[in-house]
Design a protein around this motif. Structure first.
Motif, PDB file in Angstrom:
ATOM      1  N   PHE A   1      67.307 -12.299  15.759  1.00 50.88           N
ATOM      2  CA  PHE A   1      68.329 -13.118  14.900  1.00 50.88           C
ATOM      3  C   PHE A   1      69.665 -12.882  15.176  1.00 50.88           C
ATOM      4  O   PHE A   1      70.621 -13.968  14.727  1.00 50.88           O
ATOM      5  N   SER A   2      69.831 -12.328  16.048  1.00 48.68           N
ATOM      6  CA  SER A   2      71.421 -11.923  16.670  1.00 48.68           C
ATOM      7  C   SER A   2      72.072 -13.391  17.346  1.00 48.68           C
ATOM      8  O   SER A   2      71.225 -13.935  18.160  1.00 48.68           O
ATOM      9  N   ARG A   3      73.074 -13.537  16.891  1.00 47.85           N
ATOM     10  CA  ARG A   3      73.805 -14.773  17.426  1.00 47.85           C
ATOM     11  C   ARG A   3      75.261 -14.421  18.166  1.00 47.85           C
ATOM     12  O   ARG A   3      76.194 -15.159  17.967  1.00 47.85           O
ATOM     13  N   ASN A   4      75.037 -13.239  18.794  1.00 49.46           N
ATOM     14  CA  ASN A   4      76.303 -12.854  19.763  1.00 49.46           C
ATOM     15  C   ASN A   4      76.416 -14.021  20.981  1.00 49.46           C
ATOM     16  O   ASN A   4      75.648 -14.112  21.646  1.00 49.46           O
ATOM     17  N   MET A   5      77.577 -14.803  20.616  1.00 49.47           N
ATOM     18  CA  MET A   5      77.863 -15.699  21.713  1.00 49.47           C
ATOM     19  C   MET A   5      78.096 -15.449  22.786  1.00 49.47           C
ATOM     20  O   MET A   5      78.148 -16.248  23.884  1.00 49.47           O
ATOM     21  N   ALA A   6      78.236 -14.020  23.152  1.00 49.19           N
ATOM     22  CA  ALA A   6      78.418 -13.628  24.633  1.00 49.19           C
ATOM     23  C   ALA A   6      76.961 -13.743  25.423  1.00 49.19           C
ATOM     24  O   ALA A   6      76.913 -13.855  26.360  1.00 49.19           O
ATOM     25  N   LYS A   7      76.018 -13.455  24.608  1.00 47.61           N
ATOM     26  CA  LYS A   7      74.602 -13.452  25.127  1.00 47.61           C
ATOM     27  C   LYS A   7      73.942 -14.685  24.693  1.00 47.61           C
ATOM     28  O   LYS A   7      73.190 -15.198  25.655  1.00 47.61           O
ATOM     29  N   ILE A   8      74.049 -15.394  23.705  1.00 45.45           N
ATOM     30  CA  ILE A   8      73.396 -16.758  23.222  1.00 45.45           C
ATOM     31  C   ILE A   8      74.309 -17.685  23.490  1.00 45.45           C
ATOM     32  O   ILE A   8      75.416 -18.206  22.952  1.00 45.45           O
ATOM     33  N   THR A   9      74.148 -18.310  24.835  1.00 45.04           N
ATOM     34  CA  THR A   9      75.067 -19.383  25.207  1.00 45.04           C
ATOM     35  C   THR A   9      74.645 -20.876  25.114  1.00 45.04           C
ATOM     36  O   THR A   9      75.391 -21.814  25.344  1.00 45.04           O
ATOM     37  N   THR A  10      73.285 -21.212  24.702  1.00 45.57           N
ATOM     38  CA  THR A  10      72.804 -22.440  24.682  1.00 45.57           C
ATOM     39  C   THR A  10      73.121 -22.912  23.191  1.00 45.57           C
ATOM     40  O   THR A  10      73.056 -22.284  22.101  1.00 45.57           O
ATOM     41  N   ASP A  11      73.451 -24.391  22.931  1.00 43.26           N
ATOM     42  CA  ASP A  11      73.641 -24.888  21.714  1.00 43.26           C
ATOM     43  C   ASP A  11      72.394 -24.734  20.883  1.00 43.26           C
ATOM     44  O   ASP A  11      72.490 -24.557  19.534  1.00 43.26           O
TER      45      ASP A  11
ATOM     46  N   SER B   1      72.121 -22.383  17.367  1.00 40.54           N
ATOM     47  CA  SER B   1      71.695 -23.449  16.136  1.00 40.54           C
ATOM     48  C   SER B   1      70.484 -22.803  15.378  1.00 40.54           C
ATOM     49  O   SER B   1      70.698 -22.749  14.304  1.00 40.54           O
ATOM     50  N   GLN B   2      69.638 -22.452  16.233  1.00 39.40           N
ATOM     51  CA  GLN B   2      68.412 -21.488  15.627  1.00 39.40           C
ATOM     52  C   GLN B   2      68.711 -20.254  14.797  1.00 39.40           C
ATOM     53  O   GLN B   2      67.989 -19.846  13.964  1.00 39.40           O
ATOM     54  N   ARG B   3      69.883 -19.758  15.313  1.00 40.73           N
ATOM     55  CA  ARG B   3      70.309 -18.371  14.606  1.00 40.73           C
ATOM     56  C   ARG B   3      71.401 -18.467  13.644  1.00 40.73           C
ATOM     57  O   ARG B   3      71.938 -17.582  13.327  1.00 40.73           O
ATOM     58  N   LEU B   4      71.477 -19.919  13.264  1.00 41.33           N
ATOM     59  CA  LEU B   4      72.601 -20.109  12.190  1.00 41.33           C
ATOM     60  C   LEU B   4      71.910 -20.520  10.887  1.00 41.33           C
ATOM     61  O   LEU B   4      70.999 -21.486  10.728  1.00 41.33           O
ATOM     62  N   PHE B   5      71.733 -19.717   9.950  1.00 39.57           N
ATOM     63  CA  PHE B   5      70.988 -19.680   8.777  1.00 39.57           C
ATOM     64  C   PHE B   5      71.847 -20.483   7.653  1.00 39.57           C
ATOM     65  O   PHE B   5      72.926 -19.688   7.218  1.00 39.57           O
ATOM     66  N   GLU B   6      71.421 -21.414   7.026  1.00 32.99           N
ATOM     67  CA  GLU B   6      72.137 -22.179   6.138  1.00 32.99           C
ATOM     68  C   GLU B   6      71.305 -22.459   4.841  1.00 32.99           C
ATOM     69  O   GLU B   6      70.085 -22.850   4.916  1.00 32.99           O
ATOM     70  N   GLY B   7      71.953 -22.227   3.646  1.00 28.50           N
ATOM     71  CA  GLY B   7      71.081 -22.403   2.400  1.00 28.50           C
ATOM     72  C   GLY B   7      70.583 -21.259   2.049  1.00 28.50           C
ATOM     73  O   GLY B   7      69.994 -20.218   2.904  1.00 28.50           O
ATOM     74  N   GLY B   8      70.420 -20.869   0.574  1.00 32.09           N
ATOM     75  CA  GLY B   8      69.673 -19.617   0.150  1.00 32.09           C
ATOM     76  C   GLY B   8      68.457 -19.328   0.522  1.00 32.09           C
ATOM     77  O   GLY B   8      67.888 -18.152   0.785  1.00 32.09           O
TER      78      GLY B   8
END
Length: 636
Positions: A433-443, A447-454
């Motif tokens: 689930f980690s969205r560390n921008m230094a390691k996850i560089t692709t859009d 996007s897959q690790r951005l959780f939106e909505g309850g």
């Protein structure tokens, strides 16, 4: 200091004493009770107020028109004192209250303009024109009657601006404002009835004890002669009228609380407090309440007063069946009324004990060691105090209270932090689930690790390990910053420039239990939360964004390293937080009350009926709210 008694009858009371803290008597002062009011038990029960029945009901009345006031006039007075808008005409309507306006001028053109604005805005994007059935002004509050089906369209206008004013619109459960006339809304005969009811109150008020004696009302000669206790429905309305008229005698709540410190409702054949519930609304700060010699047999019959009378110190229930049928009722009442000391003459706790308990329960200041802690009306502090306990013990309730379909959550692992000898739990539950921008560089990866909505956030949180955060008052465990932030999305979509909110940044630590091995370790975290106003009809605070960054444990600057501390005595290994079920239910009821404005009692009933499923309880409320009685909601 006792309120002054004022001059005797026949003098100008207001000129003689100025503003009195007691009940005002036309042309006189305050009269002491001249003697006990007799009474006897009535078989009819709760709303008869111990009125005599049968032939005895007419005993002592004079014949002729002067003794019995017309039924129509009596009905008009009771309506004036107790009722709202016509139920027959507005059976399918709902009363709304509009605030934020300056209506002090009383300009009818200005009011008409406001009504037209509300109708126009509420009808926008609809295929029909909405209309306001009725309106009334009380101070700077505008009350409107609209059709039940039109309520959502008008509530949507909450937060809209009208000129320089920001409108507040909500459902109203207050009595409908009475239209004022030269005679105060009463005919000549109605004014005469009101004066007679005032005389009843004056005779029953004891200025020395500051107690209003409303016992055995059905035996009162004046009330009998007026015919107000001949039927159950008029008996209840008559009591409301008495309480309303008594309330009118005081210019301020402070003066009322000083003058009326106790009320006796003894010997009224009450089997429930429903007929006398208005006493709690008009005189909420009573210190003494006498319910002796009634027909109260169990606590359910007192439940409506459970969250009222928070200043009550003395309660009398002698001569009621509850003493035999529920012998442990006193313990429950001590929990209902936080300042209650004496029940039936027996002292259960002292004022000093109550003060000590309240002092222990007061929250201590949360740490403000950050560079900038600028809260707004305590919103940030209250949010944090609620947030972390719920995250540890009841994440579903936390989500349903503060998160919505637009809320966003991200999780990042920071692996280059300085670690100590404290054991580090496995990172495995967080890695995917980690969205560390230094390691996850692709859009796509980001996007897959951005959780939106309850719903999405709830699914993620279910997979995260159990946590336990330290007490917020421990200054060595947290650094908290808070400051305002402008330009957040307007949930009402009225302001293109956005609305203001708060950004909270918390640096701290928590204990975590590894799901597979049950090992407990510590982590450091930084959590940034952006708070904004909630949409109409929802919780007033919503989480716009929640960003959680996790690191291997590292003490905050100035805090001691646990590895350097002396070894503690052996003890049990920490486990996941133990959830106090009753406390959890209490928090859920408070959250539902915050969302729906129902009383805690009705919120608990709603949750209990849905198996304590918060979302189902909200759905049930939306389906049934139009059928709920007015006393299901908190006073406006």
């Amino acid at each position: 200091m006792a309120p002054p008694t004022g001059p005797r009858a026949g003098t100008n009371a207001s000129a003689a004493r100025g503003k009195s803290t007691g009940i005002r008597r036309p042309g006189g002062g305050i009269q002491k009770q001249r003697g006990p009011v007799g009474g006897r038990t009535d078989r009819d029960g709760d709303v008869s107020m111990d009125a005599p029945g049968g032939a005895g009901a007419t005993r002592g009345r004079k014949s002729g028109r002067s003794s019995k006031i017309s039924e129509r006039t009596t009905k008009n007075l009771l309506t004036y004192a107790t009722s709202g808008p016509s139920k027959s005409r507005f059976a399918n309507s709902v009363a709304l209250k509009v605030t934020g306006l300056d209506l002090s001028s009383g300009d009818s053109k200005h009011i008409s303009s406001v009504l037209a604005f509300l109708e126009r805005k509420a009808s926008k994007n609809l295929d029909r024109q909405l209309s306001i059935n009725k309106s009334a002004v009380d101070g700077n509050s505008l009350f409107i009657q609209v059709g039940k089906d039109d309520v959502p369209s008008f509530l949507h206008l909450d937060g809209f601006t009208y000129g320089p004013a920001t409108l507040g619109i909500s459902e109203s459960h207050e009595p409908w404002p009475q239209r004022k006339s030269r005679k105060g809304g009463l005919s000549e005969s109605g004014a005469a009835i009101k004066e007679r009811l005032q005389e009843v109150l004056f005779k029953r008020y004891d200025v020395n004890t500051r107690v209003l004696n409303l016992s055995a009302l059905g035996q009162d000669e004046v009330l009998q002669s007026m015919g107000l206790f001949d039927a159950k429905d008029t008996a209840e309305k008559a009591f409301k009228a008495l309480v309303h008229i008594c309330n009118q005698q005081f210019e301020t709540d402070k003066a009322k609380a000083e003058a009326i410190q106790g009320v006796s409702l003894a010997s009224n054949a009450l089997s429930t407090v429903t007929p006398v519930f208005d006493l709690a609304l008009r005189f909420p700060r009573l210190k003494m309440l006498d319910l002796s010699n009634n027909n109260i047999s169990n606590l359910r019959q007192l439940t409506k007063w459970r969250h009222y009378f928070q200043q009550l110190e003395v309660l009398v229930l002698t001569g009621n069946p509850i003493e035999k049928e529920e012998p442990n009722y006193k313990t429950e009442l001590l929990d209902w009324f936080p300042k209650l000391q004496i029940i039936n003459g027996q002292q259960f706790r002292s004022a000093q004990e109550i003060e000590a308990r309240e002092a222990a329960s007061r929250p201590r200041p949360i740490p403000q060691a950050g560079a900038d802690f600028r809260d707004s009306d305590g919103v940030g502090e209250n949010f944090i105090r609620t947030f972390f306990p719920l995250f540890d013990s009841d994440r579903p309730s936390l989500l349903s209270t503060f998160y919505d379909e637009q809320s966003r959550f991200t999780l990042s692992l920071i692996s280059n932090g300085i670690t100590t000898s404290t054991s580090v739990p496995s990172w495995q539950p967080y890695l995917k689930f980690s969205r560390n921008m230094a390691k996850i560089t692709t859009d796509a990866g980001r996007s897959q690790r951005l959780f939106e909505g309850g719903a999405m956030i709830a699914d993620l949180w279910k997979q995260l390990p159990a946590t336990r955060h330290p007490d917020l008052t421990d200054f060595t465990k947290y650094i908290i910053d808070c400051h305002p932030i402008p330009g957040l999305p307007d949930p009402t979509r009225q302001s293109s420039a956005g609305v203001g909110g708060l950004v909270l940044t918390i640096h701290g630590q928590f204990d975590e239990m590894e799901p597979t091995t049950q090992n407990v370790g510590m982590r450091s975290f930084s959590r940034t939360l952006v708070l904004g106003p909630g949409p109409p009809g929802r919780n007033p605070i919503r989480v716009v964004s929640d960003m959680l960054a996790l690191r291997a444990f590292n003490p905050l600057p100035g805090a001691p390293d646990p590895a350097t501390l002396p070894a503690a005595a052996p003890g049990p290994v920490p486990t996941a937080p133990v959830v106090d079920v009753e406390e959890q239910k209490k928090q859920m009821a408070m959250a539902l009350t915050n969302r729906t404005k129902m009383t805690l009692e009705y919120s608990a009933m709603c949750l209990d009926g849905t198996g304590w499923d918060f979302n189902m309880a909200l759905q049930a409320f939306e389906e049934k709210k139009a059928q709920l009685p007015p006393d299901a909601f908190l006073p406006a």
